[in-house]
Each structure stands twice: as C-alpha cells, then as structure tokens.
Design a protein around this motif. Structure first.
Motif, mmCIF file in Angstrom:
data_model
loop_
_atom_site.group_PDB
_atom_site.id
_atom_site.type_symbol
_atom_site.label_atom_id
_atom_site.label_comp_id
_atom_site.label_asym_id
_atom_site.label_seq_id
_atom_site.Cartn_x
_atom_site.Cartn_y
_atom_site.Cartn_z
ATOM 1 N N GLU A 41 0.816 -1.218 0.016
ATOM 2 C CA GLU A 41 -0.209 0.102 -0.035
ATOM 3 C C GLU A 41 0.953 1.256 -0.009
ATOM 4 N N GLU A 85 -8.012 0.980 1.694
ATOM 5 C CA GLU A 85 -9.312 0.861 1.134
ATOM 6 C C GLU A 85 -10.251 1.582 1.842
ATOM 7 N N ASN A 89 -6.698 -0.801 -10.776
ATOM 8 C CA ASN A 89 -7.215 -2.295 -10.990
ATOM 9 C C ASN A 89 -7.586 -3.282 -9.625
ATOM 10 N N ARG A 90 -6.946 -2.565 -8.607
ATOM 11 C CA ARG A 90 -7.137 -3.114 -7.383
ATOM 12 C C ARG A 90 -8.700 -3.058 -6.872
ATOM 13 N N TYR A 91 -8.735 -1.746 -6.789
ATOM 14 C CA TYR A 91 -10.020 -1.295 -5.978
ATOM 15 C C TYR A 91 -11.370 -0.834 -6.889
ATOM 16 N N GLU A 100 -2.301 0.618 -11.147
ATOM 17 C CA GLU A 100 -2.502 -0.553 -10.269
ATOM 18 C C GLU A 100 -3.724 -0.129 -8.982
ATOM 19 N N GLU A 131 -17.660 -7.064 -5.638
ATOM 20 C CA GLU A 131 -17.237 -6.440 -6.979
ATOM 21 C C GLU A 131 -18.243 -6.430 -7.955
#
Lengths: 179, 437
Positions: free
Chosen positions: A3, A68, A23-25, A20, B18
């Motif tokens: 992170e 997050e 893409n991650r969240y 990134e 998601e």
C-alpha cells in the motif's frame, strides 16, 4: 506492491501505480457506488469522480486506516454529496416503527445479488442510511454529521429501511415457498 | 444483538462485493477527466482575477461618476462661480448687449425687471438652487461686438425657481451652450479648478480663450500596454506528437487618433511587441522488439537426448521521447486603429479594433502549436497582429481617460524563408490612457 509503495507512486504521478490502484479497487468502489446511486450510469460517474478525488488527495492519506477504507470513505462522501445536492427530504418515524427488527437469519440464506437488488430498490434516504449503518459500519452520530440531519432522523430512516427490507424478504420467501 | 449479527452477515456479503462497469469507465477515462479538471482550474484562476479586478475598477468608476454628478451639489458649485470682465462693468449697466441675462422663459418677470446688478460686481449670492451654467453669447460669429468693443456678454441660465438676485433683463435670445436645463449634468467652461470662485478674463485676450471649438478638439493621443497569454495543451494519447506549453505577449503602442464623429475614432501610430513561448514536446512511437526464448526438450526415445528449441516472438513497445521548446519574437509595427465609444447605463465603454502590420526585429527558437513545432528560420519576418478589446473608460482628470481593456489578440507572422504563415490567438488584459489635446 505494498500500500505504501502504491500511495507513494500515485503521489509521484507514476502511471503504473495509478493503474494498479484502479485495477485493485475500482470494482469494489463500483459496488459501493451502485448501492448509493440510482442507476448504473450515475454509479459509474460517481466512481470516476471518486477516483479523480482519490488521485488528487492521496497525499493527504495518513495511513491511519487501510487504503481501502480511506478510499471507500472518499467514495461514500462523494455519493452523499450527490444525494444532498438532490435535496432529498429526510423524514422521521415514530419510536414503535423503530423497534421493528428483522426475522432471525433473514439474510442468511439469500444470495448476494438478491440482497443487492433489495438494497438498490430502497428509497434514496433509507438506502443511504442503511448502507452507511449496516454495511459501512458508521454510527448514527457519524451518519447524522455526514448527511447534515438529526441523529433521530438517521435512526428512523434506518428503521424504515429495515421495515421495507423485511417486507421484501417475506415476499421473497413467500414466493419461493409457493414455487 | 440479533440485528448486529445480521448486519455483520450483510457486511460480509456486500462489503467485498465487486461489480462490473461499462467500457466507457476506464483508467484512461479517469485520467482524462482529471486533466480536464486541472485545465479548468488553470483557466479559471486568471479569469476570475481579471473579472474581479474589472468589477472593482468598474465600481470605483461608477462611484466617481456618481460623486461628480450628484444633482444636489453640482448646481451649487456652479452657482458659486462668477465671471467679471475689467472695464465692462459700467458698460454692462447701460448696454443691453453686454449684460447679464436670464436666458430662459422660466425666469420670473420680477427678476427680469431688476437692473441693479452689473458684471463688475460679478459675485452671485443667491442661495437658490437655480443657476445651471454660465453662457457665452455673441451677436457676431467672431465673438466681438464692433460697436461696444466688448466681444462677449455673459449670461446666467436660471430655471426652476425664482431668484432673488438683482440681475439685468434678458433682451436677446441666446444660443445655449453647455446648458443643462435639468441641472443634473456637471458643466464646464473649461475652467479646471472647481474650487476657484472668481475668474478674471483679461481685456483683449479672451477671444482665443473663449473659442468654443477649443473644447471640442478632435485629436487624441493614446498610450497603451497590453498583455496576454495562451496555454497549449494536448493530452491526446492517440497523437504521435503532443505539446504542452505557455505563450505570453506584451504589446506597447502609441497612437494619434482623430474623432470622426458618432463616437468613432480612427488613427495610427507605432507599436512594439514581444511574444515568448515555453513548453515541452512529447513523441510517442511504437517499436517492434524481437524476443528469443529458448528451452530444452528432452527426447525420451533412446538414446535419450535433449534438443534446444528457440522461439522467436515480436512485441510492440511504446517509446516516449520528450524535449523542451521555447521561442521569442520581438517586433515593431504600425498600428491602424479604430475605436468606438459608447454608453452602457451610466458607464462609458470603448470597443477597440486594431491591425498591426509590421516586421519582426529578432526571433529565436521553435514556434509551436498544439500538434506541431518548427524552428523560426529568419530574423526578419512580416507580421500582422489583430487586436480586439472592449472595456470601461474612466475619466481620471480633465481631458484624460483611462481605459481597462480585456482583449483578444491574434499574432501572425510569415516566415520569409519557408513561406509559411503561423500564428496564435492570445487573450489578456490591457490598459490605455487617452488624452484629448
């Protein structure tokens, strides 16, 4: 990529790190936006706006929570601002109505899609408070502050949301038994 | 407790859920949105500063105008003035052509019949709010009365209410000049100092001084400074070459303008201008790269042996090259200018248009636009600038005007070597001072 590295890279405007982070969240944030917004399009717009805010304000992230959680908070705030801009009128209910609860194991046997649809079908006020309290885990005090309403109003909105959900669950159960 | 359990159950189910989104939502779209937001911020800050400045200046201008024209004060100020002419006093008492007159019908008959005030006494002491303007009148176009040797008679225009002063009877009809029957407009006889209450007109010299055309000179001089800027931004990822840069210009000119009537002025002059630009170019290119992978394959058929296999693949790799850009152009020009003055409410405004044909005197660097850049190859090129501006005019002193002009200026030059004409439109702010001489 940790992170810390991700955040540092984004602050440096490193495209790889920024991608990134997306893409991650992005799909999780999209799910969050869908729960607050009225339509898929509105949720997509909110998602993009939230990411613009996140990229612009990452330097203010102090690692006091997970990345997050912080990103979710940014997205929730943005959705709330959108709701407030629509001048939704919050209504209160009586204490009796508030005491209503769910049935035991109400959601236990339900599919996630079903729950999502039920939550999305709630009126804006109920849905917002329900999302914030039941899913995001904010207290009624926090919700009242964020939405600019009384704590009592927040409680009553939540109670109404529960009532509507209860009815929908009963309807769904009735339908499944009949079939 | 039960509810808490249910909430945590819900949280588990929904928190990490998601959801997919449409193709229009992508990382690239977010980045474009972000750049657009930044660009808006860049453009808004200077615009807001300029608009705020205009409001402040406009407000001060309005305040000034309103203070000057206050109906309660203007007539009283005018009233305190008097004009006397040496050696005219005695004649004034006896000669109707050179006496103080009440020039309008609203003056009461009682006033008209009094005869005791003569010009040499000059000083008017009435407290009535009535006197509008001193008036010059003449029976001959040259302002000279050949019979009496006194070229002018001085009239006082009185209206609205009776005056208790003693004044002579108006016997002639007079041609009004600078007369304001409503008493709302400040008027002037060309006297600069409003505090001065008594003016001597020397014998024999007043012909030139009282020439009314002096007040209507049609010639003006203008000095002006104009600045402007433009931002060149190209974030389109699809373009091979993109440029990010800023351009600035400063332009100074002096003009002689002639008032040709109806608020229009035409003129010409000299101007000097500088234009500079700094920026960065970026070229995105795709390179084909060859990758050779090798691996050994063991053949299990006796005798066991291994075979090395080479696998060649090609891939496209994007390569970005960046570099800096800058240029400078200095030029002289002969501006041909047109100006239009008009009123909008209580504010006076000016619309300005101007062509500046000229020549560059010094050039250096690479001139750039959104999608291309190239070197300026010659020092002396033909230039043509076009300027459009509009802004409020503010009187800063007698015969002096200050004009604040947000403007739009297109700079173009023709490279004589390559025969290519290039240009850019910049927006900015200018200040002009206009003098009536």
């Amino acid at each position: 990529m940790t992170e810390q590295e991700l955040v540092d890279g984004c602050i440096r405007e490193d495209r790889i790190c920024q991608r990134e982070l997306w893409n991650r969240y992005s799909k999780k944030i999209m799910s969050l936006c869908l729960r607050y917004c009225n339509s898929q399009e509105e949720a997509e717009d909110a998602l993009m706006e939230a990411y613009v805010k996140i990229y612009d304000n990452l330097s203010k992230f102090r690692f006091q929570s997970s990345l997050e959680t912080w990103m979710r908070r940014v997205a929730v705030n943005l959705c709330i601002n959108k709701i407030r801009a629509r001048k939704h009128i919050w209504t209160s209910i009586t204490e009796d109505e508030y005491r209503l609860g769910y049935n035991d194991d109400a959601f236990e046997h339900m599919q996630v899609d079903q729950i999502m649809k039920m939550v999305e079908a709630l009126p804006v006020g109920y849905r917002t408070v329900f999302n914030m309290y039941a899913i995001e885990g904010y207290s009624h005090k926090d919700i009242a502050e964020m939405l600019g309403i009384d704590e009592g109003t927040s409680r009553s909105q939540f109670a109404k949301a529960r009532k509507v959900l209860q009815q929908q669950i009963e309807k769904a159960e009735g339908g499944s038994r009949a079939s | 407790m039960e509810n808490q359990r249910l909430h945590s159950e819900l949280r588990d189910k929904l928190h990490d859920l998601e959801s997919p989104f449409n193709e229009r939502v992508s990382f690239e779209a977010v980045m474009k949105k972000r750049e657009r937001k930044k660009r808006r911020a860049i453009l808004w800050i200077p615009s807001m500063v300029v608009v705020a400045g205009l409001f402040v200046v406009g407000g001060l201008g309005m305040l000034w105008v309103n203070t000057d024209q206050a109906p309660e004060t203007a007539p009283q100020t005018t009233f305190s003035k008097s004009i006397s002419k040496p050696k005219l006093a005695k004649k004034g008492a006896t000669d109707n052509t050179r006496k103080l007159t009440l020039g309008v019908a609203s003056a009461s008959p009682e006033i008209a019949s009094t005869e005791s005030t003569v010009l040499s006494k000059g000083k008017w002491t009435s407290s009535q709010r009535v006197v509008k303007v001193l008036r010059i009148e003449s029976e001959s176009p040259s302002f000279v009365d050949p019979e009496t040797e006194s070229p002018v008679s001085i009239g006082v225009h009185i209206a609205e209410s009776p005056v208790v002063n003693e004044v002579n009877v108006p016997t002639n009809t007079h041609k009004d000049m600078l007369c304001d029957p409503q008493g709302l407009e400040s008027v002037s006889l060309g006297i600069a100092d409003p505090a001065k209450t008594h003016f001597e007109i020397p014998e024999g010299e007043y012909e030139a001084q009282w020439d009314p055309t002096r007040l209507q000179s049609k010639w003006y001089a203008e000095l002006s400074a104009t600045t402007g800027s433009s931002v060149v931004i190209n974030f389109n990822e699809d373009d091979r070459l993109s440029i990010l840069g800023n351009m600035y210009h400063a332009n100074y000119h002096g003009l002689i303008l002639k008032d040709v009537g109806r608020g229009v002025m035409l003129g010409a002059g000299l101007s000097y201008g500088e234009m500079v630009g700094t920026g960065e170019w970026r070229i995105r290119e795709f390179e084909q790269r060859m990758n050779i992978d090798s691996y050994d394959v063991v053949v299990m058929i006796p005798p066991v042996q291994s075979v090395r296999v080479y696998d060649t693949t090609y891939s496209q790799v994007r390569v970005e090259t960046v570099g800096s850009l800058n240029y400078r152009i200095d030029k002289f020009a002969i501006p041909l200018a047109a100006r239009y003055h008009f009123m909008l409410g209580k504010m006076a405004w000016r619309l300005a248009g101007q062509f500046n044909p000229g020549m560059t005197i010094k050039t250096s660097g690479d001139f750039f636009s959104n999608t291309e850049y190239s070197a300026i190859t010659t020092q002396h090129n033909l230039t043509m600038d076009v300027k459009l501006a509009v802004g409020p005019t503010i009187s800063i002193y007698k015969d002096w005007l200050l004009i604040l002009e947000p403007n739009l200026m297109h700079h173009a030059f023709r490279d004589l070597n390559s025969g290519v004409t290039r240009g850019k439109t910049l927006t900015g702010f200018g200040v002009s001072v206009l003098h009536n001489f």
